[in-house]
Write a protein that holds these residues in place. Structure first.
Motif, short mmCIF file in Angstrom:
data_model
loop_
_atom_site.label_atom_id
_atom_site.label_comp_id
_atom_site.label_asym_id
_atom_site.label_seq_id
_atom_site.Cartn_x
_atom_site.Cartn_y
_atom_site.Cartn_z
N SER A 195 42.24 36.57 31.95
CA SER A 195 42.63 36.58 33.48
C SER A 195 42.29 37.74 34.21
O SER A 195 41.66 37.66 35.36
CB SER A 195 44.26 36.35 33.54
N GLN A 196 42.18 38.91 33.37
CA GLN A 196 41.69 40.18 34.12
C GLN A 196 40.16 39.98 34.15
O GLN A 196 39.68 40.59 35.29
CB GLN A 196 42.14 41.31 33.23
N ALA A 197 39.54 39.45 33.10
CA ALA A 197 38.02 39.40 33.24
C ALA A 197 37.49 38.50 34.05
O ALA A 197 36.28 38.61 34.44
CB ALA A 197 37.56 39.30 31.89
N ARG A 198 38.26 37.48 34.31
CA ARG A 198 37.50 36.35 35.16
C ARG A 198 38.95 36.03 36.08
O ARG A 198 39.50 34.90 36.00
CB ARG A 198 37.18 34.93 34.34
N PRO A 199 39.29 36.69 37.14
CA PRO A 199 40.32 36.42 38.09
C PRO A 199 40.15 35.46 38.72
O PRO A 199 41.22 34.47 39.50
CB PRO A 199 40.57 37.77 38.91
N TRP A 200 38.71 34.81 39.08
CA TRP A 200 38.52 33.70 40.04
C TRP A 200 38.97 32.43 39.04
O TRP A 200 38.95 31.16 39.82
CB TRP A 200 36.97 33.63 40.32
N VAL A 201 39.11 32.46 37.88
CA VAL A 201 39.26 31.02 37.11
C VAL A 201 40.90 30.67 37.27
O VAL A 201 41.73 31.48 37.18
CB VAL A 201 38.99 31.46 35.72
#
Length: 201
Positions: A195-201
């Protein structure tokens, strides 16, 4: 899944070889996806006459074996088509241990996933256990998973092998879901990182 530790009870003798999954539970009973309620149709075609009445000659219909906890079966038990309903029916009847000289692979694996202990023994030990099972309800057998031992009614001890991972799962009552939940902190950590690495997902 319930934890499996020790079973002390009646062992029913079923020396027939090549008992397949259709004999364990005929295909007409495979419509349900519930694990409960199938014990009544376990070995349906051998257990009942065509008119629905019980066959008094079938072992599990005999008074001594109606409450059997252990089944001592013939060679190649659980062969035939793959159907998880077979161990469901066995477990629902009340049988917790099946002993044979060999099992079909898929049935063998399905037993562990449903809290049943399938034990493979050699022919010599199988003959001893089958003879003990024929003694009836007063001859109670003990299966100790922790010690990997079967004790006959007269105190004869037979050791058996089991895969350590499968033993761990049975002793701790872990099915596939339970095994996954043992790693829930790793899953939570992965999801937090993702979630931190890809907050847009």
């Amino acid at each position: 899944m319930e934890k499996f530790e020790k079973v002390h009870g009646v062992a029913a003798p079923m020396p027939l070889i090549n008992i397949d999954t259709d004999m364990i539970i005929p295909k007409v009973h495979l419509k349900t996806i519930k694990r409960s309620g199938l014990g009544v149709v376990l070995f349906d075609e051998m257990r009942y006459h065509d008119d629905g009445q019980e066959n008094p000659e079938f072992v599990l219909n005999k008074p001594a074996y109606r409450e059997a906890d252990i089944l001592v079966a013939g060679d190649n038990f659980g062969c035939g088509s793959s159907r998880e309903h077979a161990p469901w029916a066995i477990k629902d009847f009340g049988i917790k241990v099946v002993i044979s000289t060999s099992f079909a692979d898929i049935f063998f694996n399905n037993c562990f996933k449903n809290g049943i202990l399938p034990i493979v023994v050699n022919e010599e030990h199988h003959a001893i256990l089958m003879d003990d099972a024929h003694k009836g309800e007063n001859a109670r057998m003990t299966v100790n998973l922790e010690d990997q031992q079967i004790t006959t009614s007269d105190g004869h001890v037979i050791e058996f092998d089991i895969d350590p991972h499968r033993k761990h799962c049975l002793l701790n009552g872990l099915d596939d879901i339970g095994l996954t939940m043992e790693k829930d902190h790793h899953i939570d950590k992965f999801e937090e990182h993702a979630s931190q690495a890809r907050p847009w997902v």
